[in-house]
Design a protein around this motif. Sequence first.
Motif, PDB file in Angstrom:
ATOM      1  N   ALA A  55      -0.884  11.314  13.017  1.00  0.00           N
ATOM      2  CA  ALA A  55      -0.862  12.215  13.983  1.00  0.00           C
ATOM      3  C   ALA A  55      -0.057  11.550  15.239  1.00  0.00           C
ATOM      4  CB  ALA A  55      -2.504  12.484  14.756  1.00  0.00           C
ATOM      5  N   ALA A  56      -0.270  10.298  15.245  1.00  0.00           N
ATOM      6  CA  ALA A  56       0.719   9.507  16.246  1.00  0.00           C
ATOM      7  C   ALA A  56       1.919   9.573  15.931  1.00  0.00           C
ATOM      8  CB  ALA A  56       0.028   7.835  16.359  1.00  0.00           C
ATOM      9  N   GLN A  57       2.410   9.445  14.471  1.00  0.00           N
ATOM     10  CA  GLN A  57       3.773   9.526  14.495  1.00  0.00           C
ATOM     11  C   GLN A  57       4.209  10.706  14.703  1.00  0.00           C
ATOM     12  OE1 GLN A  57       3.613   8.601  10.086  1.00  0.00           O
ATOM     13  NE2 GLN A  57       3.489   6.477  10.303  1.00  0.00           N
ATOM     14  N   LEU A  58       3.600  11.943  14.434  1.00  0.00           N
ATOM     15  CA  LEU A  58       4.158  13.254  14.877  1.00  0.00           C
ATOM     16  C   LEU A  58       4.302  13.382  16.409  1.00  0.00           C
ATOM     17  CD1 LEU A  58       1.838  15.388  12.473  1.00  0.00           C
ATOM     18  CD2 LEU A  58       4.474  15.343  12.444  1.00  0.00           C
ATOM     19  N   GLU A  59       3.192  12.879  17.055  1.00  0.00           N
ATOM     20  CA  GLU A  59       3.600  12.744  18.770  1.00  0.00           C
ATOM     21  C   GLU A  59       4.773  12.284  18.978  1.00  0.00           C
ATOM     22  OE1 GLU A  59       0.209  11.225  20.726  1.00  0.00           O
ATOM     23  OE2 GLU A  59      -1.260  12.743  19.846  1.00  0.00           O
ATOM     24  N   ARG A  60       5.090  11.036  18.265  1.00  0.00           N
ATOM     25  CA  ARG A  60       6.366  10.200  18.556  1.00  0.00           C
ATOM     26  C   ARG A  60       7.549  10.951  18.161  1.00  0.00           C
ATOM     27  NH1 ARG A  60       3.195   5.854  17.095  1.00  0.00           N
ATOM     28  NH2 ARG A  60       4.011   6.067  14.956  1.00  0.00           N
ATOM     29  N   SER A  61       7.429  11.952  17.063  1.00  0.00           N
ATOM     30  CA  SER A  61       8.784  12.412  16.465  1.00  0.00           C
ATOM     31  C   SER A  61       8.802  13.608  17.349  1.00  0.00           C
ATOM     32  CB  SER A  61       8.374  12.897  14.978  1.00  0.00           C
ATOM     33  OG  SER A  61       7.447  13.827  14.961  1.00  0.00           O
ATOM     34  N   GLY A  62       7.981  14.385  17.874  1.00  0.00           N
ATOM     35  CA  GLY A  62       8.396  15.452  18.698  1.00  0.00           C
ATOM     36  C   GLY A  62       8.468  16.777  17.625  1.00  0.00           C
ATOM     37  N   LEU A  63       8.027  16.510  16.524  1.00  0.00           N
ATOM     38  CA  LEU A  63       7.886  17.729  15.622  1.00  0.00           C
ATOM     39  C   LEU A  63       6.505  18.130  15.528  1.00  0.00           C
ATOM     40  CD1 LEU A  63       9.882  16.240  12.543  1.00  0.00           C
ATOM     41  CD2 LEU A  63      10.858  17.825  14.222  1.00  0.00           C
ATOM     42  N   ARG A  64       6.622  19.570  15.326  1.00  0.00           N
ATOM     43  CA  ARG A  64       5.214  20.482  15.491  1.00  0.00           C
ATOM     44  C   ARG A  64       4.476  20.206  13.995  1.00  0.00           C
ATOM     45  NH1 ARG A  64       3.483  25.340  14.920  1.00  0.00           N
ATOM     46  NH2 ARG A  64       5.616  26.319  14.570  1.00  0.00           N
ATOM     47  N   PRO A  65       3.295  19.735  13.715  1.00  0.00           N
ATOM     48  CA  PRO A  65       2.915  20.086  12.399  1.00  0.00           C
ATOM     49  C   PRO A  65       2.379  21.357  12.081  1.00  0.00           C
ATOM     50  CG  PRO A  65       1.275  19.067  14.149  1.00  0.00           C
ATOM     51  CD  PRO A  65       2.456  19.279  14.798  1.00  0.00           C
ATOM     52  N   GLY A  66       2.154  21.472  10.779  1.00  0.00           N
ATOM     53  CA  GLY A  66       1.570  22.924  10.409  1.00  0.00           C
ATOM     54  C   GLY A  66       0.353  22.480   9.679  1.00  0.00           C
ATOM     55  N   VAL A  74       2.966  17.568   7.406  1.00  0.00           N
ATOM     56  CA  VAL A  74       3.725  16.779   8.352  1.00  0.00           C
ATOM     57  C   VAL A  74       5.133  17.098   8.034  1.00  0.00           C
ATOM     58  CG1 VAL A  74       4.362  14.462   8.558  1.00  0.00           C
ATOM     59  CG2 VAL A  74       1.931  14.979   7.825  1.00  0.00           C
ATOM     60  N   PRO A  75       5.894  17.631   9.248  1.00  0.00           N
ATOM     61  CA  PRO A  75       7.149  18.031   8.733  1.00  0.00           C
ATOM     62  C   PRO A  75       8.013  16.923   8.379  1.00  0.00           C
ATOM     63  CG  PRO A  75       6.366  18.390  11.086  1.00  0.00           C
ATOM     64  CD  PRO A  75       5.431  17.496  10.467  1.00  0.00           C
ATOM     65  N   TYR A  76       8.654  17.345   7.184  1.00  0.00           N
ATOM     66  CA  TYR A  76       9.863  16.480   6.512  1.00  0.00           C
ATOM     67  C   TYR A  76       9.191  15.456   6.009  1.00  0.00           C
ATOM     68  CZ  TYR A  76      13.185  19.533   9.085  1.00  0.00           C
ATOM     69  OH  TYR A  76      13.794  20.775   9.398  1.00  0.00           O
ATOM     70  N   SER A  77       7.823  15.388   5.556  1.00  0.00           N
ATOM     71  CA  SER A  77       7.402  14.435   4.830  1.00  0.00           C
ATOM     72  C   SER A  77       7.645  14.730   3.314  1.00  0.00           C
ATOM     73  CB  SER A  77       5.794  14.550   4.976  1.00  0.00           C
ATOM     74  OG  SER A  77       5.084  15.499   4.566  1.00  0.00           O
ATOM     75  N   CYS A  78       7.961  15.834   3.097  1.00  0.00           N
ATOM     76  CA  CYS A  78       8.079  16.385   1.554  1.00  0.00           C
ATOM     77  C   CYS A  78       7.126  16.139   0.667  1.00  0.00           C
ATOM     78  CB  CYS A  78       9.513  15.810   1.033  1.00  0.00           C
ATOM     79  SG  CYS A  78      10.878  16.125   2.190  1.00  0.00           S
ATOM     80  N   SER A  79       5.665  16.251   1.175  1.00  0.00           N
ATOM     81  CA  SER A  79       4.692  15.575   0.552  1.00  0.00           C
ATOM     82  C   SER A  79       4.280  16.630  -0.751  1.00  0.00           C
ATOM     83  CB  SER A  79       3.540  15.542   1.295  1.00  0.00           C
ATOM     84  OG  SER A  79       3.276  16.929   1.902  1.00  0.00           O
ATOM     85  N   ALA A  80       4.750  17.813  -0.511  1.00  0.00           N
ATOM     86  CA  ALA A  80       4.603  19.017  -1.448  1.00  0.00           C
ATOM     87  C   ALA A  80       5.574  18.713  -2.639  1.00  0.00           C
ATOM     88  CB  ALA A  80       4.641  20.468  -1.148  1.00  0.00           C
TER      89      ALA A  80
END
Length: 376
Positions: free
Chosen positions: A11-22, A193-199
């Motif tokens: 969550a902290a990483q997402l806040e720093r990245s400015g990208l919106r999670p889904g 997580v945006p662009y984590s390519c986890s899938a």
Amino acid sequence: MAEQQAAGGRAAQLERSGLRPGWTTGACATAATTAAYTALLTGAFPDPVAVTLPGGRQPYFALAAEELTPGQAMAGVVKDAGDDPDVTHGALVRATVRLGPPGSGVVFRAGPGVGTVTKPGLPLPVGEPAVNPVPRQLIRDAVAAVAARHGGGGDVTVVLSVDHGEEIARSTWNPRLGILGGLSILGTTGVVVPYSCSAWIDSIRRGIDVARAAGHAHVAGCTGATSEKVAVAEYGLPEDALLDMGDFAGAVLKYLRRHPVPRLTIAGGFAKLSKLAAGHLDLHSGRSQVDKGFLAELARAGGGDEALVGAVARANTALEAVRLCAAAGVPLGDLVARTARQQALGVLRGSPVAVDVICIDRAGSVVGRAAPAGPR
């Protein structure tokens, strides 16, 4: 506790990245099930509906569809993948809930657009709907919570479906993994997580699991369709021995380190595999670059004179460097393949996996290869 800390870190990483999670299909299916079972017990759909995810996060989901008929209720949630380029973004995930016999617990069924497992090696038995273990547990927990609030028995059949899911699934690994008829209901944290390519990385792991369960002693990690065709032409590998590695060489190697297969072929474009040779495990152009200086030093080590070394360092593309070296009799393609193989073996850390590497150009011609000692 560790999982909660990991979720907090993401969550902290997402806040720093400015990208919106889904939200994952598993989170959407849980929300839809919660709403449908609530309506079945109370006659009213909660909207929005809250879901508690692993790590304690509690998002709310708006309902996009609802229907209450005697004996069953259906609710639907549109998947929002945030800023991630997910093929399932915008898909309508539906849950239809029916009361089951006492003591039956939660029974899962695949509706239209949700796949069924047809091959061993996945974390679900053959014949089961492709609803992964974490979403199953999330849904069971949600059913138990609704039952406790509204006096239900918690014994239900949950039919999950995804509108146009069978069509969307053609753009995923599911057909190759033996998941037929639609998509999988996925997610370990509930959050995309945006662009984590986890899938994609998870699909690589499941591909290795399926290949192992099928008894394949040889798999190929390929960077794209052209290199996949070359691997098939070279070795006659079946479809379920082919791993759509893409840019994630590290994901293939690290999983094989823990779950070895006797032989791995790494096949890919020369430029991408030159990055692996230089020590990069993520081959994406946005996260690693072709190092012309590195290629120049390989050319020198292969016997190239200073004029050739300088020309390679100034080359416009990696393939131009290959052509320059070929004209001078220096096997740069083989040198890159050999060095990439050594990098791969280093990541495998002694795991019993024999590795060979094939480098190709854009037309699919082999420009370099490296294999273990002895016959291929």
